[in-house]
Scaffold this motif. Sequence first.
Motif, PDB file in Angstrom:
ATOM      1  N   GLY A   1      -2.997   9.632  -0.120  1.00 46.79           N
ATOM      2  CA  GLY A   1      -1.662   9.205   0.312  1.00 46.79           C
ATOM      3  C   GLY A   1      -1.718   7.870   1.049  1.00 46.79           C
ATOM      4  N   GLN A   2      -2.728   7.704   1.867  1.00 48.62           N
ATOM      5  CA  GLN A   2      -2.852   6.439   2.612  1.00 48.62           C
ATOM      6  C   GLN A   2      -3.202   5.275   1.688  1.00 48.62           C
ATOM      7  OE1 GLN A   2      -4.679   6.635   6.689  1.00 48.62           O
ATOM      8  NE2 GLN A   2      -5.021   8.750   6.051  1.00 48.62           N
ATOM      9  N   ALA A   3      -3.988   5.545   0.665  1.00 49.34           N
ATOM     10  CA  ALA A   3      -4.305   4.478  -0.305  1.00 49.34           C
ATOM     11  C   ALA A   3      -3.039   4.080  -1.074  1.00 49.34           C
ATOM     12  CB  ALA A   3      -5.402   4.940  -1.263  1.00 49.34           C
ATOM     13  N   ILE A   4      -2.177   5.049  -1.332  1.00 45.59           N
ATOM     14  CA  ILE A   4      -0.900   4.758  -2.006  1.00 45.59           C
ATOM     15  C   ILE A   4      -0.022   3.914  -1.079  1.00 45.59           C
ATOM     16  CG2 ILE A   4       1.255   5.809  -2.871  1.00 45.59           C
ATOM     17  CD1 ILE A   4      -0.590   8.230  -3.748  1.00 45.59           C
ATOM     18  N   ALA A   5       0.041   4.309   0.190  1.00 48.71           N
ATOM     19  CA  ALA A   5       0.863   3.581   1.172  1.00 48.71           C
ATOM     20  C   ALA A   5       0.373   2.135   1.318  1.00 48.71           C
ATOM     21  CB  ALA A   5       0.805   4.300   2.517  1.00 48.71           C
ATOM     22  N   LYS A   6      -0.935   1.970   1.368  1.00 49.01           N
ATOM     23  CA  LYS A   6      -1.518   0.629   1.557  1.00 49.01           C
ATOM     24  C   LYS A   6      -1.078  -0.331   0.444  1.00 49.01           C
ATOM     25  CE  LYS A   6      -6.203  -1.195   1.673  1.00 49.01           C
ATOM     26  NZ  LYS A   6      -7.591  -0.716   1.478  1.00 49.01           N
ATOM     27  N   ARG A   7      -1.019   0.182  -0.771  1.00 49.28           N
ATOM     28  CA  ARG A   7      -0.618  -0.661  -1.893  1.00 49.28           C
ATOM     29  C   ARG A   7       0.839  -1.119  -1.794  1.00 49.28           C
ATOM     30  NH1 ARG A   7      -4.927   1.597  -2.804  1.00 49.28           N
ATOM     31  NH2 ARG A   7      -6.364   1.213  -4.520  1.00 49.28           N
ATOM     32  N   SER A   8       1.636  -0.388  -1.058  1.00 47.47           N
ATOM     33  CA  SER A   8       3.065  -0.737  -0.973  1.00 47.47           C
ATOM     34  C   SER A   8       3.296  -1.969  -0.103  1.00 47.47           C
ATOM     35  CB  SER A   8       3.854   0.436  -0.383  1.00 47.47           C
ATOM     36  OG  SER A   8       3.620   0.524   1.010  1.00 47.47           O
ATOM     37  N   HIS A   9       2.292  -2.341   0.703  1.00 51.52           N
ATOM     38  CA  HIS A   9       2.488  -3.501   1.593  1.00 51.52           C
ATOM     39  C   HIS A   9       2.781  -4.767   0.793  1.00 51.52           C
ATOM     40  CE1 HIS A   9      -0.104  -1.280   4.841  1.00 51.52           C
ATOM     41  NE2 HIS A   9       0.984  -0.635   4.496  1.00 51.52           N
ATOM     42  N   GLY A  10       2.142  -4.887  -0.353  1.00 48.49           N
ATOM     43  CA  GLY A  10       2.380  -6.057  -1.210  1.00 48.49           C
ATOM     44  C   GLY A  10       3.755  -6.046  -1.851  1.00 48.49           C
ATOM     45  N   PHE A  11       4.435  -4.916  -1.762  1.00 48.69           N
ATOM     46  CA  PHE A  11       5.768  -4.799  -2.359  1.00 48.69           C
ATOM     47  C   PHE A  11       6.864  -4.781  -1.287  1.00 48.69           C
ATOM     48  CE2 PHE A  11       3.001  -3.441  -5.698  1.00 48.69           C
ATOM     49  CZ  PHE A  11       3.652  -3.736  -6.881  1.00 48.69           C
ATOM     50  N   ASP A  12       6.473  -5.161  -0.057  1.00 49.01           N
ATOM     51  CA  ASP A  12       7.447  -5.219   1.043  1.00 49.01           C
ATOM     52  C   ASP A  12       8.274  -3.949   1.182  1.00 49.01           C
ATOM     53  OD1 ASP A  12       6.677  -7.874   1.502  1.00 49.01           O
ATOM     54  OD2 ASP A  12       8.039  -8.566  -0.074  1.00 49.01           O
TER      55      ASP A  12
ATOM     56  N   ASP B   1      -8.940   5.241  -4.531  1.00 54.43           N
ATOM     57  CA  ASP B   1      -8.339   4.015  -5.069  1.00 54.43           C
ATOM     58  C   ASP B   1      -7.783   4.209  -6.476  1.00 54.43           C
ATOM     59  OD1 ASP B   1      -8.544   2.322  -2.884  1.00 54.43           O
ATOM     60  OD2 ASP B   1     -10.635   1.838  -3.335  1.00 54.43           O
ATOM     61  N   CYS B   2      -8.570   4.856  -7.324  1.00 52.62           N
ATOM     62  CA  CYS B   2      -8.094   4.990  -8.709  1.00 52.62           C
ATOM     63  C   CYS B   2      -6.909   5.943  -8.820  1.00 52.62           C
ATOM     64  CB  CYS B   2      -9.244   5.406  -9.630  1.00 52.62           C
ATOM     65  SG  CYS B   2     -10.300   3.973  -9.965  1.00 52.62           S
ATOM     66  N   VAL B   3      -6.911   6.984  -7.995  1.00 47.07           N
ATOM     67  CA  VAL B   3      -5.761   7.901  -8.028  1.00 47.07           C
ATOM     68  C   VAL B   3      -4.512   7.175  -7.501  1.00 47.07           C
ATOM     69  CG1 VAL B   3      -4.822  10.086  -7.175  1.00 47.07           C
ATOM     70  CG2 VAL B   3      -7.216   9.959  -7.872  1.00 47.07           C
ATOM     71  N   ALA B   4      -4.690   6.390  -6.442  1.00 45.41           N
ATOM     72  CA  ALA B   4      -3.558   5.622  -5.896  1.00 45.41           C
ATOM     73  C   ALA B   4      -3.075   4.588  -6.917  1.00 45.41           C
ATOM     74  CB  ALA B   4      -3.960   4.939  -4.595  1.00 45.41           C
ATOM     75  N   ASP B   5      -4.004   3.960  -7.603  1.00 45.80           N
ATOM     76  CA  ASP B   5      -3.618   2.983  -8.637  1.00 45.80           C
ATOM     77  C   ASP B   5      -2.761   3.653  -9.712  1.00 45.80           C
ATOM     78  OD1 ASP B   5      -5.106   1.045  -7.359  1.00 45.80           O
ATOM     79  OD2 ASP B   5      -6.770   1.058  -8.795  1.00 45.80           O
ATOM     80  N   GLU B   6      -3.178   4.852 -10.107  1.00 49.74           N
ATOM     81  CA  GLU B   6      -2.407   5.502 -11.167  1.00 49.74           C
ATOM     82  C   GLU B   6      -1.033   5.928 -10.681  1.00 49.74           C
ATOM     83  OE1 GLU B   6      -3.088   8.655 -14.743  1.00 49.74           O
ATOM     84  OE2 GLU B   6      -2.119   9.183 -12.869  1.00 49.74           O
ATOM     85  N   ALA B   7      -0.942   6.330  -9.421  1.00 54.73           N
ATOM     86  CA  ALA B   7       0.384   6.663  -8.866  1.00 54.73           C
ATOM     87  C   ALA B   7       1.299   5.442  -8.972  1.00 54.73           C
ATOM     88  CB  ALA B   7       0.245   7.108  -7.407  1.00 54.73           C
ATOM     89  N   TRP B   8       0.752   4.286  -8.638  1.00 51.41           N
ATOM     90  CA  TRP B   8       1.537   3.055  -8.727  1.00 51.41           C
ATOM     91  C   TRP B   8       1.873   2.696 -10.168  1.00 51.41           C
ATOM     92  CZ3 TRP B   8       4.455   0.094  -5.816  1.00 51.41           C
ATOM     93  CH2 TRP B   8       4.494   0.435  -4.456  1.00 51.41           C
TER      94      TRP B   8
END
Length: 320
Positions: free
Chosen positions: A159-170, A103-110
Amino acid sequence: MTKPRVLQIGSIAGAIQANAALRENYDVIALWEAQDRQACLEAAKDVEVIITTARYGCPSDVILALPSLKAICSWGVGYDLIDLELLKQRNVQLSTTPDVLNDCVADEAWALLMASARHIVQGDQMVRANDWENGTRTLPLGTRVAGKKLGILGLGRIGQAIAKRSHGFDMEVRYHNRNPRNDVPYEYSKTLLELAQWADFLVIASVGGEETRGIVSREVLRALGPKGIVVNIARGSVIDEQGMIELLQSGELGGAGLDVFEHEPRVPDALKQMPQVVLMPHVASATYETRQDMETLLLENLRAYFAGEGLVTPLSLNNV
Ligand code: 8YV
């Protein structure tokens, strides 16, 4: 009761109390403090477990010097600085600290993607320098993130945690991996070049090491284009860094958000001078909570090993 002896490769920097906890529970031979490396390895001959981090890895001469070695317990998920073939040959297991840092690595990617697309660092500097108040500078227009196409190189757990966060950004997501996955709703791109041609933003979440060295090539970055942004939270070695610098300079690549570098902690001066680039000192997992969880998992692997229960999170050496 005598404490089990372990060999520790380096001090765990950025941990909370891992170093102290290790010394409290184990008879730690500190390789990095040794005046005489060979004598230290000789003294560690009976050691069954090495403790290290993703940053230090484990030099092969250390593995070869310890005939009793059974396991390496590493803090972090990267294993690009450990010769896995050698581990297989010597029948040595490796544990890392998977999942707890996703989660934290995905957060930082975002954070890097958003900061780069919306010029967050430049805007902050402009306000602090009173350029806004004095009307002496305007911030260039940013790039819309919502609704765009997100390409992910390496659709593993992070990678999947990064992808999951993109759902809120359509956003639409596609990915490139060694092999397509059958358990994700995202389209697979057969080649990285194809992914880069399609994507607005390319996030790198693959493993490091020889198999991925330089695969985000000049050609791939050029395909991402003048409005494209590349984000790297994996390993600096995955990108052709010099190629990326030249494309950013010529405007053929739009921007970059980078947590990792080819020769870190050295970062090319050219990157430091570019306003369209956001730089971080390899800290994607560095939150209090995640570092605490990584520490707990490292200690739990050690406890379980010495209790005869086996490692808790062993890496399957056959699948890497
Ligand atoms: C750490 C990492 O910051 O886990 C990894 O592979 O790169 C990071 O989580 C650090 O490298 C651990 O030593």
